[in-house]
Design an enzyme around this catalytic site. Structure first.
Site, PDB file in Angstrom:
ATOM      1  N   HIS A  65      45.003  59.238  57.272  1.00  0.00           N
ATOM      2  CA  HIS A  65      44.589  58.402  58.399  1.00  0.00           C
ATOM      3  C   HIS A  65      45.329  57.066  58.415  1.00  0.00           C
ATOM      4  O   HIS A  65      44.891  56.116  59.053  1.00  0.00           O
ATOM      5  CB  HIS A  65      43.082  58.150  58.339  1.00  0.00           C
ATOM      6  CG  HIS A  65      42.266  59.388  58.254  1.00  0.00           C
ATOM      7  ND1 HIS A  65      42.327  60.364  59.216  1.00  0.00           N
ATOM      8  CD2 HIS A  65      41.390  59.836  57.310  1.00  0.00           C
ATOM      9  CE1 HIS A  65      41.505  61.356  58.876  1.00  0.00           C
ATOM     10  NE2 HIS A  65      40.939  61.070  57.721  1.00  0.00           N
ATOM     11  N   HIS A  90      40.317  65.030  61.801  1.00  0.00           N
ATOM     12  CA  HIS A  90      40.922  66.022  60.902  1.00  0.00           C
ATOM     13  C   HIS A  90      41.344  67.250  61.685  1.00  0.00           C
ATOM     14  O   HIS A  90      41.561  68.323  61.127  1.00  0.00           O
ATOM     15  CB  HIS A  90      39.936  66.440  59.819  1.00  0.00           C
ATOM     16  CG  HIS A  90      39.281  65.283  59.151  1.00  0.00           C
ATOM     17  ND1 HIS A  90      38.058  64.809  59.548  1.00  0.00           N
ATOM     18  CD2 HIS A  90      39.713  64.473  58.160  1.00  0.00           C
ATOM     19  CE1 HIS A  90      37.747  63.756  58.794  1.00  0.00           C
ATOM     20  NE2 HIS A  90      38.732  63.534  57.961  1.00  0.00           N
TER      21      HIS A  90
END
Lengths: 329, 329
Positions: B56, B218
């Site tokens: 991330h 995700h």
């Protein structure tokens, strides 16, 4: 072509509008084309203008603001802006102290900026210029006589912008901009092409195993194409070429690991890990490192490494305050 | 899988090393796993810790620094860090004022952070927590009971970090973090999947005409899949869902247009152009806009919109000084 856009003919306009709407305190768009200027004009300060084709975001409009540029002119994607909007930009930001044009070395950019500069000079505006040509990959290229101007341009914006903000004269600002150009070298690579919206097709093709080494920021061919190798080996190859071009031994440097637009930060950090190790091993001291998307090629995946050889003046100017959408210091 | 890496097993380590080497004045890595802490510990200040799976970037280690986090813990890509490194991070940054854990709502993250918090409390450290759940797309998801925590987390880091920097108590910092959570909503979409290095294959597949709406960070499924539409229509769809979830009428807001990793800034600015128009038309006043890659999903292409409803306290804290690799104010 899979893009999050509305209309291939509105890409540049809507992009610039969206940028200016995000930072209305800092940025204002002129009515004549995609020219972005600082909301507050600083009288008596040398004014800096840069620009080029769109597709390199945040360059160049993202660097308009305190301590960097006073105006940026955006052409169509990968196409030089015409002289007219550049001329309008110069007129808008010009002060008694004069205007410096920071031009990346591409034939169209140089021609159009120089024409705009001449038009402004006929109005009595004192205009000077520098031409950035930091790419060590190839000598002449698809769109260039001589070396191409690429990510190192951002260092020129930062350091010349800080000098201008301190109240230096046009000659002094031009001189420090030229000093940055003389001391910065860049080389890049790519694993995935980009697509100019109006064309609808990738500018080049690579197989799943290939990379293009020495690629330009418009996807122009570089030195060669070869099988994709581990990140560290790619870094070694790019650094070898950069370090062979300029003597960095015993100098402090600023490093820029620049993403091409679609490269995840994860990969840029992995690249920087080895860049840092190699330079440290060679006794080249790293004064500052920048990792991120500074001079992109739409959604090209790849990166470039820039090394700027520093002296005390450039170090201080690199650290000086900057407050722009894409660069804060 | 085409990536600029060295070894799928070294991705997380080399990435964190590369980050810390880029910002050695601000960041330090602990020996026990991928825990990044501020180089200067501020005694008497509430310490903030966050983290989660890698992938991330710049979240979360890029937000370690003055005015934001004191530590970030990175697990394997898209995998929660285990309690041990979180516990080590807490011990490292703990002061007499206590520690606040900022956790994104994913089952693994919540479980492991809470376990680490309990271990630290047994050492006499005062630990509290908040759980971010800003994603309005789906109620329960692949990895979550309740809503997912996504890009709105960055607002929590910024505002709670500023409050802590001002010397507020642990209860006060926790309260303002919870206020941000109560007032922020996010929704995203994607046009291109991402590939976890260790798996080597994209997490999902989309045809050239498809997009996934309401996608998680995700690549988890969202609300539905449909044909790709013009950017403005996608924005309308996401904003409709966000604005239906919380009453923004008459409030000032902070906007975040967040890229998923491979989305060119060009497209994010085009998205912001319409976000700005729609909110303005609805009489929702925009106080601040952030456009960029704040909470990514490796090389996923797509974006999310976050809207934070502001009051005077949050406005001041949003504007307060922050000096971290990925966020400066």
């Amino acid at each position: 072509m899979k893009k999050i856009i509305n209309d291939v003919n509105l890409v540049e306009d809507q992009m610039i509008q969206g940028l200016v709407k995000a930072y209305p305190q800092q940025l204002r768009k002129l009515d004549c084309g995609n020219v972005v200027v600082r909301t507050e004009k600083k009288q008596g300060k040398v004014a800096l203008i840069s620009g080029g084709g769109s597709g390199h975001e945040p360059a160049h409009a993202g660097y308009v603001g305190k301590g960097m540029l006073d105006a940026a002119v955006a052409g169509a994607v990968f196409t030089s802006p015409t002289p007219e909007p550049i001329y309008e930009g110069i007129k808008e930001i010009a002060t008694d102290a004069g205007v410096l044009m920071i031009i990346k070395n591409y034939t169209g950019d140089v021609m159009n900026f120089e024409m705009a500069g001449e038009m402004a000079q006929m109005d009595g505006i004192n205009v000077k210029q520098v031409i950035v040509n930091d790419d060590v990959a190839v000598k002449d290229s698809l769109y260039t006589v001589g070396r191409r101007g690429v990510a190192g341009t951002v260092f020129v914006h930062k350091i010349a912008g800080a000098k201008a903000e301190q109240g230096a004269s046009l000659d002094e600002v031009q001189a420090v901009a030229q000093k940055v150009i003389d001391n910065v070298r860049t080389m890049g690579m790519a694993i995935q092409p980009c697509t100019v919206p109006a064309s609808g097709k990738p500018g080049f093709e690579l197989t799943d195993q290939e990379m293009e080494v020495g690629i330009g920021i418009h996807g122009e061919p570089g030195t060669h194409r070869e099988a994709l190798r581990p990140a560290d080996e790619i870094v070694d190859m790019l650094l070898d070429k950069i370090l062979a071009d300029l003597d960095y031994a015993g100098h402090e440097v600023a490093v820029m690991v620049n993403g091409s637009g679609a490269t995840p930060l994860m990969e840029l950090y992995i690249v920087n890990n080895h860049v840092n190790d190699v330079l440290t091993q060679k006794g080249i001291k790293i004064y500052k490192t920048l990792v991120g998307n500074y001079m992109t090629s739409i959604e090209m995946a790849g990166f470039s490494i820039s090394l700027l050889r520093l002296d005390d003046e450039m170090k201080a100017l690199l650290d000086a305050e900057a407050d722009t959408p894409a660069f804060k210091a």
